[in-house]
Design an enzyme around this catalytic site. Structure first.
Site, short mmCIF file in Angstrom:
data_model
loop_
_atom_site.label_atom_id
_atom_site.label_comp_id
_atom_site.label_asym_id
_atom_site.label_seq_id
_atom_site.Cartn_x
_atom_site.Cartn_y
_atom_site.Cartn_z
CD GLU A 16 -3.11 10.01 -12.60
OE1 GLU A 16 -3.29 9.17 -11.70
OE2 GLU A 16 -3.48 9.83 -13.77
NE ARG A 57 -0.27 4.67 -7.98
CZ ARG A 57 -0.35 4.04 -9.14
NH1 ARG A 57 0.64 3.23 -9.51
NH2 ARG A 57 -1.38 4.20 -9.93
CE LYS A 68 -7.27 5.90 -13.37
NZ LYS A 68 -6.46 6.19 -12.17
CB THR A 110 -3.38 7.24 -6.12
OG1 THR A 110 -2.54 7.03 -7.24
CG2 THR A 110 -3.69 5.87 -5.49
#
Length: 215
Positions: free
Chosen positions: A49, A53, A136, A76
């Site tokens: 993953e 960011r 998640k 994200t």
């Protein structure tokens, strides 16, 4: 035809079943992307993953997606634009801290399996109502940790989770022993100091240890 929620969840379950830990990666330098992915895959952690960011994140996904054996996703995801950009960069799955109608619709339109975030029973039930049963659990530790996730699992046994957020070598096994957990997300397998130093052997060793966590 766009991917259905059921198809997306099936694919997400397959990805989450590849290894007990999904590395959560914050990569600032594109030059680190390929050797980092190679080290993690060699260590037994193929599902990666890459969080959106950093300014380099999309380029990192492009590089990592070329590594044999790797299954690269974008973390994200917050907006439909994030989804489209991640898909173009080569992401094969998406991860979000939560879930909105717009984000889910964008993932379905782009055929990008989504691991949507939920921290409460109500959030999990809303996603289940839409057809998503692989979620998640985030932020895991701040939301009550393994005891909270165990409690949520009792009335909702049809939902599987990937807890992320505060998961560490010290508590990962506690999560992985829960019947409703397929894997956990963790950043400790790619610490910033080892990445910056280019210590790929050290990262591969951490990955091997993490890959042994769940029998």
């Amino acid at each position: 035809m766009p991917m259905t929620p059921q198809e997306a969840s099936t694919r997400a379950r397959e990805i989450c079943s590849l290894a007990p830990i999904v590395p959560v990666l914050v990569v600032k330098n594109t030059a680190h992307a390929r050797p980092l992915a190679e080290a993690l895959v060699a260590g037994g952690l193929p599902a990666l993953e890459v969080t959106l960011r950093t300014p380099a994140a999309l380029d990192v996904i492009r590089e990592m997606s070329q590594v044999p054996g790797g299954v690269v996703g974008a973390g994200t995801l917050v907006t439909p634009e994030d989804v489209r950009n991640a898909k173009v960069a080569g992401a094969t799955f998406g991860v979000s801290p939560g879930a909105t109608d717009a984000l889910i619709a964008a993932c379905e339109a782009e055929d990008l399996p989504l691991l949507a975030g939920a921290a409460t029973a109500s959030e999990a039930m809303r996603l289940l109502e839409r057809g998503y049963d692989m979620l998640k659990f985030f932020p895991a530790e701040a939301s009550g940790g393994a005891p909270a996730l165990k409690a949520i699992g009792a009335p909702l046994p049809q939902i599987a989770f990937c807890p992320t957020g505060g998961v560490s070598p010290q508590n990962a096994q506690t999560y992985l022993e829960l019947p409703n957990v397929l894997c956990a997300g963790g950043s400790w397998v790619a610490p910033a100091d080892l990445v910056e130093a280019g210590d790929w052997a050290g990262i591969e060793a951490l990955a091997r240890d993490a890959a042994r966590l769940k029998a």
